[in-house]
Design an enzyme around this catalytic site. Structure first.
Site, PDB file in Angstrom:
ATOM      1  N   ARG A   1      36.952 -12.184  62.582  1.00 50.46           N
ATOM      2  CA  ARG A   1      37.959 -13.400  62.519  1.00 50.46           C
ATOM      3  C   ARG A   1      38.097 -13.815  61.378  1.00 50.46           C
ATOM      4  O   ARG A   1      38.372 -13.819  59.599  1.00 50.46           O
ATOM      5  CB  ARG A   1      36.637 -15.116  62.398  1.00 50.46           C
ATOM      6  CG  ARG A   1      37.624 -16.667  62.384  1.00 50.46           C
ATOM      7  CD  ARG A   1      36.414 -17.655  62.691  1.00 50.46           C
ATOM      8  NE  ARG A   1      36.868 -18.756  61.679  1.00 50.46           N
ATOM      9  CZ  ARG A   1      36.156 -19.692  61.101  1.00 50.46           C
ATOM     10  NH1 ARG A   1      35.621 -19.257  60.289  1.00 50.46           N
ATOM     11  NH2 ARG A   1      36.863 -20.805  61.129  1.00 50.46           N
TER      12      ARG A   1
ATOM     13  N   ARG B   1      43.009 -34.840  55.072  1.00 49.17           N
ATOM     14  CA  ARG B   1      42.814 -34.796  54.038  1.00 49.17           C
ATOM     15  C   ARG B   1      42.708 -36.243  53.210  1.00 49.17           C
ATOM     16  O   ARG B   1      43.779 -36.136  53.341  1.00 49.17           O
ATOM     17  CB  ARG B   1      42.733 -33.392  53.014  1.00 49.17           C
ATOM     18  CG  ARG B   1      42.560 -32.045  54.203  1.00 49.17           C
ATOM     19  CD  ARG B   1      42.209 -30.895  53.063  1.00 49.17           C
ATOM     20  NE  ARG B   1      41.487 -29.262  53.636  1.00 49.17           N
ATOM     21  CZ  ARG B   1      40.199 -29.168  53.703  1.00 49.17           C
ATOM     22  NH1 ARG B   1      39.787 -30.189  52.695  1.00 49.17           N
ATOM     23  NH2 ARG B   1      39.905 -29.304  54.375  1.00 49.17           N
TER      24      ARG B   1
ATOM     25  N   LYS C   1      39.588 -23.859  70.028  1.00 54.83           N
ATOM     26  CA  LYS C   1      38.156 -24.918  69.799  1.00 54.83           C
ATOM     27  C   LYS C   1      37.739 -26.020  69.781  1.00 54.83           C
ATOM     28  O   LYS C   1      38.829 -27.168  69.702  1.00 54.83           O
ATOM     29  CB  LYS C   1      38.575 -24.476  68.212  1.00 54.83           C
ATOM     30  CG  LYS C   1      38.588 -22.763  67.346  1.00 54.83           C
ATOM     31  CD  LYS C   1      39.255 -23.255  66.248  1.00 54.83           C
ATOM     32  CE  LYS C   1      37.744 -23.754  65.499  1.00 54.83           C
ATOM     33  NZ  LYS C   1      38.617 -23.799  63.909  1.00 54.83           N
TER      34      LYS C   1
ATOM     35  N   THR D   1      29.135 -21.949  63.814  1.00 55.47           N
ATOM     36  CA  THR D   1      29.089 -22.618  62.673  1.00 55.47           C
ATOM     37  C   THR D   1      27.525 -23.037  62.059  1.00 55.47           C
ATOM     38  O   THR D   1      26.593 -22.729  63.492  1.00 55.47           O
ATOM     39  CB  THR D   1      29.783 -24.231  62.556  1.00 55.47           C
ATOM     40  OG1 THR D   1      30.622 -23.823  63.309  1.00 55.47           O
ATOM     41  CG2 THR D   1      29.343 -24.624  61.589  1.00 55.47           C
TER      42      THR D   1
END
Length: 473
Positions: free
Chosen positions: A36, A77, A223, A281
């Protein structure tokens, strides 16, 4: 001695700890199946360089892995802060979304890169900062500014990720950065693109049209990372080529106690739809700094294997961790032990939708009852091996032969499938014998083994799907 197939695949994320040619060779030899590339932390020069390095290393050592580009996707962000700000419970705090928007007198504030923030959230809703370490409640909405009250205190630093649980934000599925990154991936021959923050099937359609316009055969991995994705899970699975259960943001956007249920449902839906699924994760987070896993991590990996996920993934463990090879070895040991035990959770029977599905199920059953077994299948699009994989027979390896290189790489992700790239003959019988010779040379089969072959038979002008039981000579 006959080689044993590892049904559950391993993905690792490339980074400073694993990007050298020496470490890449060690990782590939250790048994990883997919690499990945996280484009949130990559530039184009680095991406082109490491893709060339991966392919050259695979060609040199004779073992190939697939490459997945994980595009960054839309994200919210904070901007830069001159110095870290320690926030206290009950304190007022402003998010500034437009340059020049006034902050309240004496109120700490930070800029945000998403102008639509005050429009998307409502008073009383939650704003999470820095993976949920800081929690705030929305008090007031103003043009260019959002006022909140700190509910869980923490240290506000620069460029922290913001999550808005339960809020549907009006961000594009593909950013301009994503498009440029994907173009680089297409040119370099990436096998999969993982699309971040998929909220609905239309997000995937946008990427698929982009790939089609650029003549790419790469597959799309969706995802799932927020509550919108969970609400639309069926249509997302159906529209994708595979799924990643991205438990980082998912565990922030959804109540953490719901995470095991979400993972369980996602795996079952993917198997039912014949789509590969990756569990990702924090699988071996402690091994970023420790040479051994925690017992909880061992159990977490075991749970994904027992649920028969196609693939489990390493992230920070192999980008910046001290023990990347040990992480791969740990995963392999857990996978091998569980697969040898045969202790898998039961799955709902796979719905056989067509006569071809029933033929493949019969082929798998015949192979299982033969003893020293395996199913040999020939494919140019990967569909037949995907259906065989979804039948989830841990006692019967699937040997998939193809003469199409992208299909070969994409089959590396599927549970229980060992793909091979081989030239097909105009004579079907020679193709079958060539596949048997290939399996013997590579140690996957021995003389006297019985293999079930899924093939076509020409009956006059008709092509008939058929299964054969053949002894390896």
């Amino acid at each position: 001695m006959r080689r044993a197939l590892q049904h559950t695949k391993i993905t690792f994320t490339l980074g400073p700890a694993t990007e050298s040619e020496e470490m890449l060779e060690k990782m590939i030899r250790a048994g990883v199946d997919l690499c990945r590339l996280n484009m949130a932390h990559a530039n184009h020069e680095w991406t082109r360089t490491v893709i060339r390095r991966i392919k050259a290393t695979c060609a040199r050592i004779g073992r190939h892995i697939a490459i997945m580009m994980d595009v960054k996707g839309p994200e919210i962000r904070t901007g830069d802060v001159p110095a870290p700000v320690q926030l206290k419970v009950g304190q007022l705090f402003d998010f500034i979304t437009e340059e020049g928007a006034p902050a309240g007198d004496g109120v700490e504030h930070v800029a945000v890169n998403y102008r639509g923030l005050p429009m998307d959230v409502e008073t009383g809703q939650t704003v999470l900062v820095d993976s949920g370490l800081i929690r705030m409640l929305v008090l007031e909405k103003h043009p260019g500014r959002l006022r909140c009250r700190v509910a869980i205190q923490g240290l506000m630093t620069s460029r922290r990720h913001i999550n808005l649980p339960g809020v549907k934000v009006n961000l594009p599925a593909l950013t301009q950065k994503d498009r440029l990154d994907i173009e680089v991936g297409i040119a370099a021959g990436v096998d999969f693109f993982a699309l971040s923050f998929v909220r609905e099937a239309n997000d995937l359609d946008l990427l698929r049209r982009f790939l089609t316009d650029h003549h790419s055969r790469a597959k799309i991995i969706a995802k799932i990372e927020d509550q919108s994705a969970i609400a639309n899970l069926d249509e997302i699975v159906s529209a994708s080529d595979g799924l990643m259960v991205a438990r980082g943001d998912l565990g922030i956007e959804c109540p953490f106690e719901d995470l095991p249920i979400i993972q369980h449902r996602a795996i079952q839906k993917c198997i039912a739809h014949r789509r590969p699924v990756i569990v990702a994760t924090h699988m071996l987070e402690s091994m970023i700094h420790s040479p051994v896993p925690t017992r909880a991590e061992v159990t977490d990996i075991a749970h994904a294997v027992l649920e028969q996920a196609d693939c489990i993934m390493l992230s920070g463990e192999t980008t910046s961790g001290k023990y990347p090879l040990e992480c791969v070895d740990t995963m392999k040991r857990i996978i091998d032990r569980l697969e040898l035990s045969g202790e898998f959770y039961s799955l709902p029977p796979l719905q056989l939708k067509s006569h071809k599905d029933k033929l493949l199920a019969a082929a798998m059953k015949l192979a299982q009852e033969t003893g020293r077994c395996g199913v040999v299948v020939f494919t140019r699009n990967g569909n037949l091996p995907a259906i065989l994989s979804a039948l989830r027979s841990h006692r019967c390896p699937i040997y998939a032969f193809t003469d199409v290189e992208p299909v070969f790489k994409q089959l590396l992700l599927h549970w229980g499938v060992e793909p091979f790239l081989m030239e097909f003959s105009a004579d079907p019988e020679k193709t079958i014998q060539d596949s048997f010779d290939y399996l013997k040379r590579q140690g996957w089969a021995e003389k006297g083994d019985w293999l079930t072959v899924v093939t076509n038979v020409l009956m006059g002008k008709k092509v008939i799907d058929a299964i054969q039981l053949r002894e390896v000579e």
